[in-house]
Scaffold this motif. Sequence first.
Motif, PDB file in Angstrom:
ATOM      1  N   GLY A  12      29.782  30.882  32.872  1.00 17.93           N
ATOM      2  CA  GLY A  12      29.648  32.285  33.235  1.00 17.93           C
ATOM      3  C   GLY A  12      30.338  32.616  34.548  1.00 17.93           C
ATOM      4  O   GLY A  12      30.932  31.763  35.201  1.00 17.93           O
ATOM      5  N   VAL A  13      30.245  33.870  34.928  1.00 16.16           N
ATOM      6  CA  VAL A  13      30.915  34.388  36.113  1.00 16.16           C
ATOM      7  C   VAL A  13      29.875  35.061  36.998  1.00 16.16           C
ATOM      8  O   VAL A  13      29.022  35.790  36.507  1.00 16.16           O
ATOM      9  CB  VAL A  13      31.999  35.412  35.705  1.00 16.16           C
ATOM     10  N   PRO A  14      29.966  34.831  38.316  1.00 14.33           N
ATOM     11  CA  PRO A  14      29.035  35.520  39.221  1.00 14.33           C
ATOM     12  C   PRO A  14      29.261  37.029  39.184  1.00 14.33           C
ATOM     13  O   PRO A  14      30.297  37.506  38.725  1.00 14.33           O
ATOM     14  CB  PRO A  14      29.409  34.968  40.601  1.00 14.33           C
ATOM     15  N   ASP A  15      28.306  37.778  39.720  1.00 18.00           N
ATOM     16  CA  ASP A  15      28.481  39.223  39.800  1.00 18.00           C
ATOM     17  C   ASP A  15      29.488  39.570  40.903  1.00 18.00           C
ATOM     18  O   ASP A  15      29.947  38.692  41.635  1.00 18.00           O
ATOM     19  CB  ASP A  15      27.148  39.940  40.004  1.00 18.00           C
ATOM     20  N   ALA A  16      29.833  40.842  40.997  1.00 14.59           N
ATOM     21  CA  ALA A  16      30.872  41.283  41.936  1.00 14.59           C
ATOM     22  C   ALA A  16      30.517  40.951  43.383  1.00 14.59           C
ATOM     23  O   ALA A  16      31.385  40.544  44.161  1.00 14.59           O
ATOM     24  CB  ALA A  16      31.120  42.777  41.778  1.00 14.59           C
ATOM     25  N   ASP A  17      29.250  41.103  43.751  1.00 14.37           N
ATOM     26  CA  ASP A  17      28.862  40.814  45.137  1.00 14.37           C
ATOM     27  C   ASP A  17      29.048  39.339  45.474  1.00 14.37           C
ATOM     28  O   ASP A  17      29.538  38.995  46.548  1.00 14.37           O
ATOM     29  CB  ASP A  17      27.425  41.254  45.398  1.00 14.37           C
ATOM     30  N   ARG A  18      28.672  38.467  44.554  1.00 20.40           N
ATOM     31  CA  ARG A  18      28.844  37.024  44.798  1.00 20.40           C
ATOM     32  C   ARG A  18      30.334  36.672  44.848  1.00 20.40           C
ATOM     33  O   ARG A  18      30.761  35.874  45.678  1.00 20.40           O
ATOM     34  CB  ARG A  18      28.133  36.207  43.724  1.00 20.40           C
ATOM     35  N   LEU A  19      31.126  37.265  43.957  1.00 25.97           N
ATOM     36  CA  LEU A  19      32.568  37.017  43.995  1.00 25.97           C
ATOM     37  C   LEU A  19      33.159  37.466  45.332  1.00 25.97           C
ATOM     38  O   LEU A  19      34.009  36.779  45.901  1.00 25.97           O
ATOM     39  CB  LEU A  19      33.267  37.723  42.833  1.00 25.97           C
ATOM     40  N   MET A  20      32.689  38.589  45.861  1.00 24.52           N
ATOM     41  CA  MET A  20      33.183  39.067  47.151  1.00 24.52           C
ATOM     42  C   MET A  20      32.799  38.101  48.270  1.00 24.52           C
ATOM     43  O   MET A  20      33.590  37.861  49.188  1.00 24.52           O
ATOM     44  CB  MET A  20      32.659  40.469  47.452  1.00 24.52           C
ATOM     45  N   GLU A  21      31.613  37.514  48.192  1.00 23.99           N
ATOM     46  CA  GLU A  21      31.208  36.505  49.176  1.00 23.99           C
ATOM     47  C   GLU A  21      32.152  35.308  49.123  1.00 23.99           C
ATOM     48  O   GLU A  21      32.557  34.774  50.156  1.00 23.99           O
ATOM     49  CB  GLU A  21      29.775  36.034  48.908  1.00 23.99           C
ATOM     50  N   LEU A  22      32.499  34.889  47.922  1.00 24.83           N
ATOM     51  CA  LEU A  22      33.406  33.752  47.765  1.00 24.83           C
ATOM     52  C   LEU A  22      34.818  34.094  48.252  1.00 24.83           C
ATOM     53  O   LEU A  22      35.459  33.280  48.923  1.00 24.83           O
ATOM     54  CB  LEU A  22      33.434  33.302  46.300  1.00 24.83           C
ATOM     55  N   ILE A  23      35.294  35.290  47.935  1.00 20.78           N
ATOM     56  CA  ILE A  23      36.621  35.723  48.394  1.00 20.78           C
ATOM     57  C   ILE A  23      36.669  35.738  49.918  1.00 20.78           C
ATOM     58  O   ILE A  23      37.675  35.372  50.528  1.00 20.78           O
ATOM     59  CB  ILE A  23      36.969  37.109  47.799  1.00 20.78           C
ATOM     60  N   ALA A  24      35.573  36.150  50.557  1.00 27.01           N
ATOM     61  CA  ALA A  24      35.519  36.243  52.018  1.00 27.01           C
ATOM     62  C   ALA A  24      35.669  34.876  52.680  1.00 27.01           C
ATOM     63  O   ALA A  24      36.014  34.798  53.860  1.00 27.01           O
ATOM     64  CB  ALA A  24      34.219  36.907  52.452  1.00 27.01           C
ATOM     65  N   GLN A  25      35.462  33.797  51.941  1.00 27.63           N
ATOM     66  CA  GLN A  25      35.590  32.445  52.486  1.00 27.63           C
ATOM     67  C   GLN A  25      37.021  31.914  52.421  1.00 27.63           C
ATOM     68  O   GLN A  25      37.305  30.844  52.939  1.00 27.63           O
ATOM     69  CB  GLN A  25      34.669  31.492  51.728  1.00 27.63           C
ATOM     70  N   ASP A  26      37.923  32.678  51.804  1.00 31.59           N
ATOM     71  CA  ASP A  26      39.309  32.229  51.651  1.00 31.59           C
ATOM     72  C   ASP A  26      39.968  32.030  53.010  1.00 31.59           C
ATOM     73  O   ASP A  26      39.732  32.795  53.937  1.00 31.59           O
ATOM     74  CB  ASP A  26      40.095  33.257  50.825  1.00 31.59           C
ATOM     75  N   LYS A  27      40.819  31.024  53.106  1.00 35.36           N
ATOM     76  CA  LYS A  27      41.479  30.710  54.383  1.00 35.36           C
ATOM     77  C   LYS A  27      42.430  31.803  54.849  1.00 35.36           C
ATOM     78  O   LYS A  27      42.790  31.840  56.017  1.00 35.36           O
ATOM     79  CB  LYS A  27      42.226  29.381  54.272  1.00 35.36           C
ATOM     80  N   LYS A  28      42.819  32.716  53.963  1.00 37.56           N
ATOM     81  CA  LYS A  28      43.735  33.787  54.355  1.00 37.56           C
ATOM     82  C   LYS A  28      43.013  35.006  54.926  1.00 37.56           C
ATOM     83  O   LYS A  28      43.659  35.946  55.364  1.00 37.56           O
ATOM     84  CB  LYS A  28      44.607  34.197  53.161  1.00 37.56           C
ATOM     85  N   VAL A  29      41.678  34.995  54.924  1.00 37.62           N
ATOM     86  CA  VAL A  29      40.923  36.107  55.498  1.00 37.62           C
ATOM     87  C   VAL A  29      40.962  35.976  57.022  1.00 37.62           C
ATOM     88  O   VAL A  29      40.633  34.931  57.572  1.00 37.62           O
ATOM     89  CB  VAL A  29      39.461  36.115  54.996  1.00 37.62           C
ATOM     90  N   VAL A  30      41.423  37.027  57.683  1.00 36.38           N
ATOM     91  CA  VAL A  30      41.500  37.035  59.143  1.00 36.38           C
ATOM     92  C   VAL A  30      40.746  38.257  59.653  1.00 36.38           C
ATOM     93  O   VAL A  30      41.068  39.392  59.291  1.00 36.38           O
ATOM     94  CB  VAL A  30      42.970  37.085  59.621  1.00 36.38           C
ATOM     95  N   ARG A  31      39.724  37.997  60.473  1.00 40.17           N
ATOM     96  CA  ARG A  31      38.904  39.079  61.032  1.00 40.17           C
ATOM     97  C   ARG A  31      38.403  40.030  59.942  1.00 40.17           C
ATOM     98  O   ARG A  31      38.434  41.246  60.104  1.00 40.17           O
ATOM     99  CB  ARG A  31      39.665  39.831  62.120  1.00 40.17           C
TER     100      ARG A  31
END
Length: 67
Positions: A12-31
């Motif tokens: 399965g796939v997490p909901d949108a909020d959980r996916l956004m939490e995971l995206i926020a951990q990406d190394k390309k996120v700056v500030r």
Amino acid sequence: GLPTRVAAVPGGVPDADRLMELIAQDKKVVRGKLTFILARGIGASFIAPDVDAADVRAFLVQQLAER
């Protein structure tokens, strides 16, 4: 389309909020700013800096609702 690929994810796939939490951990996120590497085609990628997180979340909500 995306819904077919989403449905194929094992476990399965997490909901949108959980996916956004995971995206926020990406190394390309700056500030808190999202940076996406996108492709126009094979060998034709480009950097999209400062992607609006609200737009990404809205897209995820829409796509996940269609699965």
